[in-house]
Design a protein around this motif. Structure first.
Motif, PDB file in Angstrom:
ATOM      1  N   VAL A  16       3.550 -15.955   0.219  1.00 26.20           N
ATOM      2  CA  VAL A  16       2.409 -16.487  -0.455  1.00 26.20           C
ATOM      3  C   VAL A  16       1.830 -15.384  -1.284  1.00 26.20           C
ATOM      4  N   SER A  17       2.131 -14.157  -0.957  1.00 31.12           N
ATOM      5  CA  SER A  17       1.420 -13.056  -1.554  1.00 31.12           C
ATOM      6  C   SER A  17       2.271 -12.247  -2.481  1.00 31.12           C
ATOM      7  N   VAL A  18       3.130 -11.390  -1.936  1.00 31.37           N
ATOM      8  CA  VAL A  18       3.816 -10.404  -2.749  1.00 31.37           C
ATOM      9  C   VAL A  18       4.634 -11.059  -3.856  1.00 31.37           C
TER      10      VAL A  18
ATOM     11  N   HIS B 152       2.807   1.647 -18.889  1.00 29.09           N
ATOM     12  CA  HIS B 152       3.624   0.440 -18.776  1.00 29.09           C
ATOM     13  C   HIS B 152       4.645   0.687 -17.671  1.00 29.09           C
ATOM     14  N   VAL B 153       4.493  -0.018 -16.561  1.00 27.22           N
ATOM     15  CA  VAL B 153       5.303   0.211 -15.370  1.00 27.22           C
ATOM     16  C   VAL B 153       6.362  -0.874 -15.242  1.00 27.22           C
ATOM     17  N   THR B 154       7.625  -0.458 -15.104  1.00 27.58           N
ATOM     18  CA  THR B 154       8.723  -1.403 -14.889  1.00 27.58           C
ATOM     19  C   THR B 154       9.421  -1.060 -13.578  1.00 27.58           C
ATOM     20  N   ASN B 155       9.597  -2.060 -12.740  1.00 22.56           N
ATOM     21  CA  ASN B 155      10.296  -1.877 -11.472  1.00 22.56           C
ATOM     22  C   ASN B 155      11.757  -2.275 -11.657  1.00 22.56           C
ATOM     23  N   THR B 156      12.634  -1.274 -11.685  1.00 23.17           N
ATOM     24  CA  THR B 156      14.075  -1.541 -11.814  1.00 23.17           C
ATOM     25  C   THR B 156      14.780  -1.537 -10.463  1.00 23.17           C
ATOM     26  N   GLY B 157      14.009  -1.381  -9.389  1.00 18.52           N
ATOM     27  CA  GLY B 157      14.592  -1.322  -8.058  1.00 18.52           C
ATOM     28  C   GLY B 157      14.797  -2.687  -7.435  1.00 18.52           C
ATOM     29  N   SER B 158      15.172  -2.675  -6.168  1.00 18.46           N
ATOM     30  CA  SER B 158      15.444  -3.920  -5.441  1.00 18.46           C
ATOM     31  C   SER B 158      14.302  -4.326  -4.521  1.00 18.46           C
ATOM     32  N   ARG B 159      13.280  -3.460  -4.432  1.00 18.18           N
ATOM     33  CA  ARG B 159      12.144  -3.738  -3.546  1.00 18.18           C
ATOM     34  C   ARG B 159      10.845  -3.802  -4.328  1.00 18.18           C
ATOM     35  N   VAL B 160       9.871  -4.524  -3.779  1.00 15.99           N
ATOM     36  CA  VAL B 160       8.533  -4.529  -4.354  1.00 15.99           C
ATOM     37  C   VAL B 160       7.987  -3.107  -4.302  1.00 15.99           C
ATOM     38  N   THR B 161       7.333  -2.681  -5.358  1.00 18.63           N
ATOM     39  CA  THR B 161       6.815  -1.319  -5.390  1.00 18.63           C
ATOM     40  C   THR B 161       5.348  -1.311  -5.797  1.00 18.63           C
TER      41      THR B 161
ATOM     42  N   THR C  90      -6.361   5.481  -9.219  1.00 19.37           N
ATOM     43  CA  THR C  90      -6.116   4.051  -9.425  1.00 19.37           C
ATOM     44  C   THR C  90      -4.760   3.697  -8.861  1.00 19.37           C
ATOM     45  N   GLU C  91      -4.514   2.391  -8.738  1.00 20.64           N
ATOM     46  CA  GLU C  91      -3.257   1.923  -8.139  1.00 20.64           C
ATOM     47  C   GLU C  91      -2.998   0.502  -8.570  1.00 20.64           C
ATOM     48  N   ARG C  92      -1.729   0.170  -8.697  1.00 24.72           N
ATOM     49  CA  ARG C  92      -1.324  -1.217  -8.908  1.00 24.72           C
ATOM     50  C   ARG C  92      -0.212  -1.523  -7.920  1.00 24.72           C
ATOM     51  N   GLU C  93      -0.431  -2.535  -7.114  1.00 28.89           N
ATOM     52  CA  GLU C  93       0.537  -2.868  -6.077  1.00 28.89           C
ATOM     53  C   GLU C  93       1.278  -4.149  -6.423  1.00 28.89           C
ATOM     54  N   ASN C  94       2.241  -4.485  -5.587  1.00 23.94           N
ATOM     55  CA  ASN C  94       2.990  -5.742  -5.685  1.00 23.94           C
ATOM     56  C   ASN C  94       3.703  -5.907  -7.018  1.00 23.94           C
ATOM     57  N   ILE C  95       4.384  -4.868  -7.464  1.00 25.90           N
ATOM     58  CA  ILE C  95       5.189  -4.958  -8.680  1.00 25.90           C
ATOM     59  C   ILE C  95       6.600  -5.345  -8.246  1.00 25.90           C
ATOM     60  N   GLY C  96       6.950  -6.584  -8.462  1.00 26.07           N
ATOM     61  CA  GLY C  96       8.208  -7.106  -7.962  1.00 26.07           C
ATOM     62  C   GLY C  96       9.412  -6.579  -8.715  1.00 26.07           C
ATOM     63  N   PRO C  97      10.591  -6.638  -8.107  1.00 24.87           N
ATOM     64  CA  PRO C  97      11.826  -6.201  -8.775  1.00 24.87           C
ATOM     65  C   PRO C  97      12.014  -6.934 -10.103  1.00 24.87           C
ATOM     66  N   GLY C  98      12.288  -6.170 -11.137  1.00 18.49           N
ATOM     67  CA  GLY C  98      12.532  -6.764 -12.442  1.00 18.49           C
ATOM     68  C   GLY C  98      11.291  -7.145 -13.219  1.00 18.49           C
ATOM     69  N   THR C  99      10.106  -6.818 -12.694  1.00 17.39           N
ATOM     70  CA  THR C  99       8.862  -7.158 -13.388  1.00 17.39           C
ATOM     71  C   THR C  99       8.177  -5.899 -13.920  1.00 17.39           C
TER      72      THR C  99
ATOM     73  N   ILE D 134       1.432  11.066 -10.309  1.00 18.67           N
ATOM     74  CA  ILE D 134       1.789   9.652 -10.338  1.00 18.67           C
ATOM     75  C   ILE D 134       2.815   9.443  -9.232  1.00 18.67           C
ATOM     76  N   ALA D 135       2.567   8.453  -8.390  1.00 19.89           N
ATOM     77  CA  ALA D 135       3.466   8.184  -7.262  1.00 19.89           C
ATOM     78  C   ALA D 135       3.967   6.750  -7.321  1.00 19.89           C
ATOM     79  N   CYS D 136       5.278   6.584  -7.228  1.00 20.84           N
ATOM     80  CA  CYS D 136       5.892   5.264  -7.090  1.00 20.84           C
ATOM     81  C   CYS D 136       6.252   5.089  -5.612  1.00 20.84           C
ATOM     82  N   LYS D 137       5.962   3.919  -5.059  1.00 22.74           N
ATOM     83  CA  LYS D 137       6.190   3.704  -3.633  1.00 22.74           C
ATOM     84  C   LYS D 137       7.086   2.483  -3.401  1.00 22.74           C
ATOM     85  N   PRO D 138       8.396   2.662  -3.426  1.00 22.05           N
ATOM     86  CA  PRO D 138       9.304   1.547  -3.146  1.00 22.05           C
ATOM     87  C   PRO D 138       9.024   0.966  -1.763  1.00 22.05           C
ATOM     88  N   GLY D 139       8.924  -0.346  -1.704  1.00 21.56           N
ATOM     89  CA  GLY D 139       8.612  -0.984  -0.433  1.00 21.56           C
ATOM     90  C   GLY D 139       7.148  -0.870  -0.068  1.00 21.56           C
TER      91      GLY D 139
END
Length: 376
Positions: free
Chosen positions: A14-16, A58-67, A80-89, A104-109
């Motif tokens: 419902v969320s991520v 402009h953040v692009t998630n090219t991984g397989s997990r939500v980041t 600041t932070e932006r969460e729930n960046i889905g794969p391919g978005t 700047i920190a990217c947090k896979p999963g």
């Protein structure tokens, strides 16, 4: 709080899946926009030096997990932070930064300390501010102080009942004690480890980490049914909220409140709803999630209400969209209202949860554009 909390930008199921899908405010057409490519193993930033003031990522998630992506000031103070960046978005972050060093920190999963890149900000930002935006900042700071005071007053009553062993009364006072905190949660989360001490959920505990705060008391009341041996944590909660009061009453907040930070904080409040409240993960013992839900939405609406004069002038279509979607979220919540409160969330069925999630996600998309709108 969500598994990975967010915070206001400072000057210096419902969320991520649903939120990630609607959060793709991808633009990246601005030649001044810095690109961040977040994969499962890397966090690539196209530049490392920035001018003070408003910057766009402009953040692009090219991984397989939500980041999720964080901007940290020294000492892991969240800017600041932006969460729930889905794969391919992709998403666009508008951030206001003062001169200094950041990471700047990217947090896979959405776990751990993240893959980090150092950046440097130099120069002096233009101090001029739209008078309407300046008034919004002043009024919002007063709102933060007001909500902090109301939180402490309500929590003192809750703590007194808890320490007295009056389980029924403490249960009644638990959810109301959290309303002010939930309305200003992004500001509260900006003060180092204060948020984990006050609002950490049991599911988010790290090995060896001490658990304190509201949710420990919640478990005692609803799971154990006794407050015996837990009284010290009620005292600690009051002490920690006193620290919050001292920080928000300081002559200069660190990080300071800006129109951009307010806008980003409003979006983070919607993220909190989508990742914790709609899913029922926040109040796992008491099921008072809808009280938190309403408080998060109220806090986000307050920010928009204060910034609305600027947004109506600079982006009237966005203002119209936000007006309509805030109303839809409030209408969806009203169905579950009972007297001064809300029904227990474990009684809300899948269809109704989806209706709530759809309304939140419809609002989250235009709300993600608020920060950019106020800087036009």
């Amino acid at each position: 709080m969500s598994p990975s909390s967010a915070v206001l930008t400072g000057v210096a199921a419902v969320s991520v899946s649903l939120l990630a899908a609607c959060g793709g405010d991808a633009g990246g057409g601005n030649p001044d926009t810095t690109k961040i490519v977040a994969s499962d193993s890397e966090c690539e930033v196209t530049r490392k030096d920035f001018p003070a003031g408003v910057n766009e990522f402009h953040v692009t998630n090219t991984g397989s997990r939500v980041t999720e992506v964080y901007v940290y000031a020294p000492g892991d103070k969240i800017v600041t932070e932006r969460e729930n960046i889905g794969p391919g978005t992709s998403v666009t972050l508008t951030v206001q930064l003062a001169a200094g060093t950041y990471q700047i920190a990217c947090k896979p999963g959405m776990v751990g300390a993240g893959i980090r890149q150092d950046i440097t900000v130099t120069g002096q930002a233009d101090p001029k501010l739209d008078p309407r935006a300046e008034k919004a900042v002043t009024d919002y700071r007063a709102y933060v102080v007001e909500q902090t005071d109301s939180t402490i007053a309500a929590t003192r009553k809750f703590a007194a009942a808890f320490k007295a062993g009056n389980v029924a009364e403490a249960k009644r006072l638990y959810a109301p004690s959290r309303i002010g905190w939930e309305r200003i949660e992004p500001v509260a989360e900006s003060f180092g480890d204060l948020d984990p001490r006050v609002d950490l959920r049991e599911a988010d505990l790290k090995p060896g980490e001490k658990w304190t705060g509201w949710h420990r008391l919640e478990k005692a009341l609803w799971k154990t049914g006794s407050t015996k041996g837990e009284e010290q944590y009620a005292d600690q909660l009051i002490k920690d909220l006193g620290e919050l009061k001292a920080k928000v009453n300081a002559a200069r907040l660190d990080p300071p409140i800006t129109p951009v930070s307010m806008a980003n904080g409003a979006k983070e409040l919607l993220d909190e709803v989508a990742t914790g409240k709609v899913t029922g993960e926040e109040e796992v013992f008491s099921h008072t999630d809808l009280v938190d839900f309403k408080a998060n939405v109220d806090g986000a609406f307050k920010v928009y209400q204060l910034l609305r004069p600027v947004v109506r002038d600079k982006d009237p279509d966005l203002a119209k969209e936000l007006d309509e979607n805030f109303t839809k979220v409030q209408d969806a919540l009203t169905k579950h209202q009972r007297g001064d409160g809300y029904v227990s969330y474990d009684t809300v069925g899948k269809a109704d949860r989806k209706t709530l999630a759809d309304a939140v996600n419809a609002l989250a998309e235009p709300l993600s554009k608020l920060a950019k709108a106020v800087t036009k």
